[in-house]
Scaffold this motif. Structure first.
Motif, PDB file in Angstrom:
ATOM      1  N   PHE A  19       0.839  -1.202   0.000  1.00  0.00           N
ATOM      2  CA  PHE A  19       0.000   0.000   0.000  1.00  0.00           C
ATOM      3  C   PHE A  19       0.871   1.248   0.000  1.00  0.00           C
ATOM      4  N   LEU A  20       1.896   1.267   0.852  1.00  0.00           N
ATOM      5  CA  LEU A  20       2.774   2.438   0.914  1.00  0.00           C
ATOM      6  C   LEU A  20       3.515   2.657  -0.404  1.00  0.00           C
ATOM      7  N   LEU A  21       3.939   1.577  -1.039  1.00  0.00           N
ATOM      8  CA  LEU A  21       4.639   1.695  -2.322  1.00  0.00           C
ATOM      9  C   LEU A  21       3.728   2.305  -3.390  1.00  0.00           C
ATOM     10  N   ILE A  22       2.500   1.815  -3.479  1.00  0.00           N
ATOM     11  CA  ILE A  22       1.549   2.350  -4.462  1.00  0.00           C
ATOM     12  C   ILE A  22       1.208   3.796  -4.137  1.00  0.00           C
ATOM     13  N   LEU A  23       0.931   4.072  -2.875  1.00  0.00           N
ATOM     14  CA  LEU A  23       0.565   5.421  -2.452  1.00  0.00           C
ATOM     15  C   LEU A  23       1.705   6.407  -2.693  1.00  0.00           C
ATOM     16  N   GLY A  24       2.911   6.008  -2.342  1.00  0.00           N
ATOM     17  CA  GLY A  24       4.067   6.879  -2.528  1.00  0.00           C
ATOM     18  C   GLY A  24       4.366   7.152  -3.985  1.00  0.00           C
ATOM     19  N   THR A  25       4.202   6.146  -4.812  1.00  0.00           N
ATOM     20  CA  THR A  25       4.403   6.335  -6.253  1.00  0.00           C
ATOM     21  C   THR A  25       3.381   7.319  -6.806  1.00  0.00           C
ATOM     22  N   GLY A  26       2.140   7.184  -6.380  1.00  0.00           N
ATOM     23  CA  GLY A  26       1.094   8.108  -6.829  1.00  0.00           C
ATOM     24  C   GLY A  26       1.353   9.535  -6.378  1.00  0.00           C
ATOM     25  N   LYS A  27       1.775   9.710  -5.132  1.00  0.00           N
ATOM     26  CA  LYS A  27       2.053  11.054  -4.613  1.00  0.00           C
ATOM     27  C   LYS A  27       3.223  11.688  -5.369  1.00  0.00           C
ATOM     28  N   THR A  28       4.240  10.900  -5.640  1.00  0.00           N
ATOM     29  CA  THR A  28       5.387  11.417  -6.382  1.00  0.00           C
ATOM     30  C   THR A  28       4.981  11.849  -7.783  1.00  0.00           C
ATOM     31  N   CYS A  29       4.192  11.027  -8.457  1.00  0.00           N
ATOM     32  CA  CYS A  29       3.726  11.375  -9.804  1.00  0.00           C
ATOM     33  C   CYS A  29       2.831  12.610  -9.779  1.00  0.00           C
ATOM     34  N   TRP A  30       1.976  12.716  -8.778  1.00  0.00           N
ATOM     35  CA  TRP A  30       1.096  13.889  -8.651  1.00  0.00           C
ATOM     36  C   TRP A  30       1.938  15.145  -8.459  1.00  0.00           C
ATOM     37  N   GLY A  31       2.957  15.052  -7.628  1.00  0.00           N
ATOM     38  CA  GLY A  31       3.851  16.188  -7.424  1.00  0.00           C
ATOM     39  C   GLY A  31       4.606  16.559  -8.678  1.00  0.00           C
ATOM     40  N   LEU A  32       5.060  15.561  -9.422  1.00  0.00           N
ATOM     41  CA  LEU A  32       5.753  15.837 -10.683  1.00  0.00           C
ATOM     42  C   LEU A  32       4.834  16.546 -11.677  1.00  0.00           C
ATOM     43  N   SER A  33       3.559  16.191 -11.661  1.00  0.00           N
ATOM     44  CA  SER A  33       2.631  16.868 -12.583  1.00  0.00           C
ATOM     45  C   SER A  33       2.494  18.346 -12.233  1.00  0.00           C
ATOM     46  N   PHE A  34       2.517  18.688 -10.945  1.00  0.00           N
ATOM     47  CA  PHE A  34       2.471  20.095 -10.544  1.00  0.00           C
ATOM     48  C   PHE A  34       3.775  20.811 -10.893  1.00  0.00           C
TER      49      PHE A  34
END
Length: 147
Positions: A19-34
């Protein structure tokens, strides 16, 4: 071969780590989009008064990387990942709530509720899920010699 590697990774991470791996990957990608292509700042005036969305993107990226790193920690020590994962959506929900209260962005109430339920709520729930929720089967009684 890829399936074996995925099974080995899942066995290493467990349910919480996955769960942490998936969540962290999503947060990183969301931040990169900003960072790479910042959207309009509708409802984020509270944040953009402090600095631009490109700077706030680093909050998501750093939180995502810490969350990914925490996926590989033992149960109990992975709490840091869950705690850090809560920060960006809480900050965003607060900004949208402030935008609603100030009358700047009326749609922000829905976005704030979305962040609080689908992000904060899910993270808080996942933090309480034990690694193995099914109790182990009891060991059969040993046959011993009566004294």
């Amino acid at each position: 071969m890829p399936c074996r590697a995925a099974r080995r990774l899942y066995k290493k991470l467990g349910r919480r780590g996955s769960f942490l791996l998936i969540l962290g990957t999503g947060k990183t990608c969301w931040g990169l989009s900003f960072l790479l292509d910042p959207p309009a700042d509708h409802g984020l005036k509270l944040l953009t008064d402090v600095c631009s969305l490109r700077h706030w993107a680093w909050l998501w990226i750093v939180a995502g990387l810490v969350t990914v790193g925490s996926a590989f920690l033992r149960i109990g020590r992975d709490r840091i990942g869950f705690a850090v994962a809560l920060v960006p959506p809480t900050v965003w929900a607060s900004a949208y709530t402030a935008a609603v209260i100030s009358g700047y962005y009326s749609r922000g109430a829905y976005v704030a509720i979305w962040y609080l339920t689908s992000h904060v709520g899910v993270i808080l729930w996942a933090a309480t899920v034990p690694e193995y929720s099914v109790p182990r089967a009891p060991r059969p009684a040993r046959r011993g010699k009566a004294a």
